[in-house]
Design an enzyme around this catalytic site. Structure first.
Site, PDB file in Angstrom:
ATOM      1  N   ASN A 214     -23.121  54.161 -66.117  1.00 34.92           N
ATOM      2  CA  ASN A 214     -21.897  54.489 -66.870  1.00 34.92           C
ATOM      3  C   ASN A 214     -21.549  55.955 -66.621  1.00 34.92           C
ATOM      4  OD1 ASN A 214     -23.187  56.206 -69.005  1.00 34.92           O
ATOM      5  ND2 ASN A 214     -24.266  54.290 -69.408  1.00 34.92           N
TER       6      ASN A 214
ATOM      7  N   ASP B 140     -26.100  48.532 -72.472  1.00 34.50           N
ATOM      8  CA  ASP B 140     -26.390  47.471 -73.426  1.00 34.50           C
ATOM      9  C   ASP B 140     -27.112  46.302 -72.752  1.00 34.50           C
ATOM     10  OD1 ASP B 140     -25.347  48.658 -75.718  1.00 34.50           O
ATOM     11  OD2 ASP B 140     -23.303  48.216 -75.060  1.00 34.50           O
TER      12      ASP B 140
HETATM   13  O1  C5P Z   1     -24.287  50.386 -79.886  1.00 37.16           O
HETATM   14  P1  C5P Z   1     -23.861  51.637 -79.216  1.00 37.16           P
HETATM   15  O2  C5P Z   1     -24.286  51.701 -77.784  1.00 37.16           O
HETATM   16  O3  C5P Z   1     -22.422  51.997 -79.372  1.00 37.16           O
HETATM   17  O4  C5P Z   1     -24.662  52.758 -80.014  1.00 37.16           O
HETATM   18  C1  C5P Z   1     -24.648  54.071 -79.632  1.00 37.16           C
HETATM   19  C2  C5P Z   1     -25.860  54.779 -80.150  1.00 37.16           C
HETATM   20  O5  C5P Z   1     -27.028  53.975 -80.035  1.00 37.16           O
HETATM   21  C3  C5P Z   1     -26.161  56.014 -79.351  1.00 37.16           C
HETATM   22  O6  C5P Z   1     -26.766  56.946 -80.220  1.00 37.16           O
HETATM   23  C4  C5P Z   1     -27.130  55.513 -78.292  1.00 37.16           C
HETATM   24  O7  C5P Z   1     -27.942  56.557 -77.802  1.00 37.16           O
HETATM   25  C5  C5P Z   1     -27.927  54.495 -79.076  1.00 37.16           C
HETATM   26  N1  C5P Z   1     -28.390  53.358 -78.285  1.00 37.16           N
HETATM   27  C6  C5P Z   1     -29.729  53.172 -78.042  1.00 37.16           C
HETATM   28  N2  C5P Z   1     -30.166  52.079 -77.348  1.00 37.16           N
HETATM   29  C7  C5P Z   1     -29.297  51.152 -76.893  1.00 37.16           C
HETATM   30  C8  C5P Z   1     -27.922  51.332 -77.111  1.00 37.16           C
HETATM   31  C9  C5P Z   1     -27.496  52.441 -77.815  1.00 37.16           C
HETATM   32  O8  C5P Z   1     -30.532  54.031 -78.452  1.00 37.16           O
HETATM   33  N3  C5P Z   1     -29.731  50.117 -76.220  1.00 37.16           N
END
Ligand code: C5P
Length: 397
Positions: free
Chosen positions: A208, A276
């Protein structure tokens, strides 16, 4: 915060000297007294008049300026400061410092001083990477010199890479850190940063646009307040800050393992843009074009590292902070995300392309906690980092 601190600022000859003018302004805004010294080469980039006007102080230029020797000798000048700051520091002045040469006023001051010295290197990427500069850097560090930056980015010479002088505010942070107060002394803080790379096969991956800029700024600000920082970073464009314990990783699963291994910590801040999904069965061999059609990738969900740490029943950090990068309805989504993940604070930001935030130098965040939403004005990522680090310090106090 730098009230009445006396900074002897040596500007050496590089295009980054123009940033030295802003640096003077920023140091003075914070209450420091700046005594400027220019090398002959620096005068090709900035005029003594503009430097003197911004510093509100006479500019020192020449070793053999007898008036200066009568008023204030170079030995006294070198010792009359609380900190000697060289910004920009060229490869040449670094080499001179290592050799202990004293053939002009700046190098003589650096040899004569008994005050702490900080340098902000700035040079072409090839010069920075040259083994001679590597050796000089290591020696300067061993001699107790504090090194700020350089940053990676576009350079005036048209090349790209490490060698850009740190931004004035980053240098001011390092100066402030040098003088304290350091409310996070004795605290262990984990920061995740950068993107993750999820392999498709040995040569291809899904990634990304995260540059790691916000994570690096945060690591630097936390170190500045005295924290021991464990910096778990994916393959970011922006180099990790000085003074942190760097744990490089590629994938989300590696990041999760590195995070778990770093515990216990007092606070954990998740600034990484974690993928994700990963490719469920990444190929161990390079995928080939085939007449049988296009390859079909199946995805598997990656571990949510933030949620895992935030929901730990034992050994949970006292403060868990997430970032939420959204492209619409930022506050609504981020508020729901805070509850879903179980973290204490969410730093929500709008990363829709028109904001220029992803990969840019500025950020506009809303801090969401159980007390509600607090929108900060758009500011540099350095300033966001500094304010967040101060809030972390207050929360852990
Ligand atoms: O769910 P989302 O990706 O939007 O969430 C963002 C937050 O969750 C950020 O702080 C990111 O570092 C953390 N995150 C994580 N592990 C994942 C996805 C997101 O620690 N697999």
């Amino acid at each position: 915060m730098l009230t009445d601190k006396r900074i002897l600022l040596i500007l050496t000859g590089g295009i980054a000297a123009y940033k030295g003018l802003d640096l003077i302004r920023r140091l003075r805004e914070r209450g420091a007294h700046v005594t400027p010294v220019l090398t002959r080469a620096a005068e090709q980039f900035v005029t003594p008049l503009s430097v003197a006007a911004l510093a509100g102080h006479k500019v020192y230029r020449d070793l053999f300026d007898l008036t200066d020797e009568a008023e204030m000798g170079h030995i006294q000048l070198s010792r009359s400061a609380d900190l000697v700051l060289v910004a920009p520091a060229t490869a040449d002045i670094m080499a001179k410092m290592v050799q202990g040469r004293a053939d002009d006023l700046p190098s003589t001051l650096l040899l004569a001083t008994d005050t702490p010295v900080m340098i902000a290197p700035a040079m072409n990427v090839r010069m920075w990477d040259h083994p001679a500069t590597r050796r000089n850097l290591a020696q300067l560090r061993a001699d107790g010199v504090t090194v700020v930056g350089p940053n990676k980015g576009d350079m005036a010479c048209g090349e790209f890479g490490p060698g850009r002088m740190s931004e004035p505010l980053e240098i001011v942070d390092a100066v402030a850190a040098h003088f304290g107060p350091r409310p996070l002394t004795g605290k262990r803080v984990l920061v995740t940063s950068g993107p993750t790379h999820e392999p498709i096969d040995p040569v291809r991956y899904i990634a990304n646009r995260s540059s790691g800029a916000q994570g690096t700024a945060l690591g630097r600000a936390l170190v500045g307040l005295g924290a021991e920082v464990i910096f778990v970073t994916g393959p970011a464009d922006v180099a990790p800050p000085d003074g942190v314990q760097v744990v490089p990783v590629q994938t989300a699963q590696q990041m999760r393992d590195a995070v778990v291994a770093a515990l216990p910590v007092d606070a954990a801040i998740f600034a990484a843009a974690v993928a994700d999904w990963r490719v469920a069965s990444a190929s161990t061999q390079k995928l080939k074009k085939s007449k049988d059609g296009l390859p079909v990738l199946e995805f598997a969900e990656n571990p949510d590292i933030l949620a895992h740490v935030a929901q730990m029943s034992e050994g949970r950090p006292r403060l868990v902070v997430g970032f939420a990068a959204e492209t619409h309805d930022v506050q609504v989504h981020a508020t729901a995300k805070r509850l879903r993940k179980g973290c204490d604070w969410i730093m929500a930001n709008d990363v829709s392309p028109e904001t220029g935030i992803m990969g840019g130098s500025e950020n506009a965040v809303t801090l969401i906690s159980d007390e509600g939403a607090e929108t900060w004005p758009r500011m540099s990522k350095t300033d966001v980092a500094r304010q967040l680090a101060e809030r972390v310090a207050a929360a852990l106090a």
